[in-house]
Motif scaffolding. Structure first.
Motif, PDB file in Angstrom:
ATOM      1  N   ASP A  58     -10.495  53.523   6.333  1.00 19.17           N
ATOM      2  CA  ASP A  58     -10.838  52.554   5.286  1.00 19.17           C
ATOM      3  C   ASP A  58      -9.719  52.419   4.255  1.00 19.17           C
ATOM      4  O   ASP A  58      -9.479  51.345   3.723  1.00 19.17           O
ATOM      5  CB  ASP A  58     -12.167  52.917   4.616  1.00 19.17           C
ATOM      6  CG  ASP A  58     -12.111  54.208   3.811  1.00 19.17           C
ATOM      7  OD1 ASP A  58     -11.511  55.197   4.281  1.00 19.17           O
ATOM      8  OD2 ASP A  58     -12.684  54.234   2.700  1.00 19.17           O
ATOM      9  N   SER A  61      -7.011  50.139   5.676  1.00 17.04           N
ATOM     10  CA  SER A  61      -7.290  48.710   5.519  1.00 17.04           C
ATOM     11  C   SER A  61      -7.046  48.261   4.078  1.00 17.04           C
ATOM     12  O   SER A  61      -6.601  47.141   3.837  1.00 17.04           O
ATOM     13  CB  SER A  61      -8.713  48.371   5.975  1.00 17.04           C
ATOM     14  OG  SER A  61      -9.673  48.986   5.149  1.00 17.04           O
ATOM     15  N   THR A  65      -4.492  45.261   2.724  1.00 19.53           N
ATOM     16  CA  THR A  65      -4.880  44.248   1.738  1.00 19.53           C
ATOM     17  C   THR A  65      -3.911  44.241   0.564  1.00 19.53           C
ATOM     18  O   THR A  65      -3.469  43.178   0.110  1.00 19.53           O
ATOM     19  CB  THR A  65      -6.322  44.500   1.253  1.00 19.53           C
ATOM     20  OG1 THR A  65      -7.200  44.393   2.371  1.00 19.53           O
ATOM     21  CG2 THR A  65      -6.732  43.502   0.182  1.00 19.53           C
TER      22      THR A  65
END
Length: 140
Positions: A58, A61, A65
């Motif tokens: 997580d 990711s 971003t």
């Protein structure tokens, strides 16, 4: 968790200054002090993780971003024609600071930088054998 000897952990802790360009609760992005080109920046997790394999998915990711957000701003601010995103993992791959980090390097059409040299497989069978070996390792 931080590593007391890690320069990036010291930056996160405010012990070493940086030129911050973007920050979230879990990430920090700042200019690299030894840039390939002006505007070269890093995105790091605030918590210490050695490399991509140590990094929670997580958080990976979130790093992507952040690179989209900060990278877009770098391209616009520098007038770059492109942007390389590079994450070196382990010494053999060029990792110098053993705290996971993504490089954002602005690129320009005539900047003189080259891609790395390419090689080839001896045969299609060699490529197929290696692909199968890698696939088996993924399915462990």
């Amino acid at each position: 968790m931080s590593n007391q000897d890690c320069i990036f952990c010291k930056i996160v802790a405010g012990e070493i200054p940086c030129f911050k360009i973007y920050e979230t609760d879990r990430l920090l992005s700042f200019l690299d002090i030894g840039p390939v080109h002006k505007g070269h920046a890093l995105v790091i997790p605030k918590e210490h993780y050695r490399d991509i394999w140590d990094l929670p998915a997580d958080l990976g990711s979130e790093i992507i971003t952040a690179t989209k957000i900060a990278g877009d701003a770098i391209v616009k601010a520098t007038g770059a024609d492109g942007l390389n995103l590079i994450m070196n993992n382990n010494e053999a791959a060029g990792q110098l600071v053993f705290h996971a980090h993504m490089h954002m390097i602005p690129r320009f059409r005539e900047d003189g930088l080259r891609h790395w040299d390419q090689s080839s497989y001896e045969s299609m069978d060699e490529a197929q054998d290696l692909a199968l070996k890698i696939e088996k390792m993924i399915k462990r």
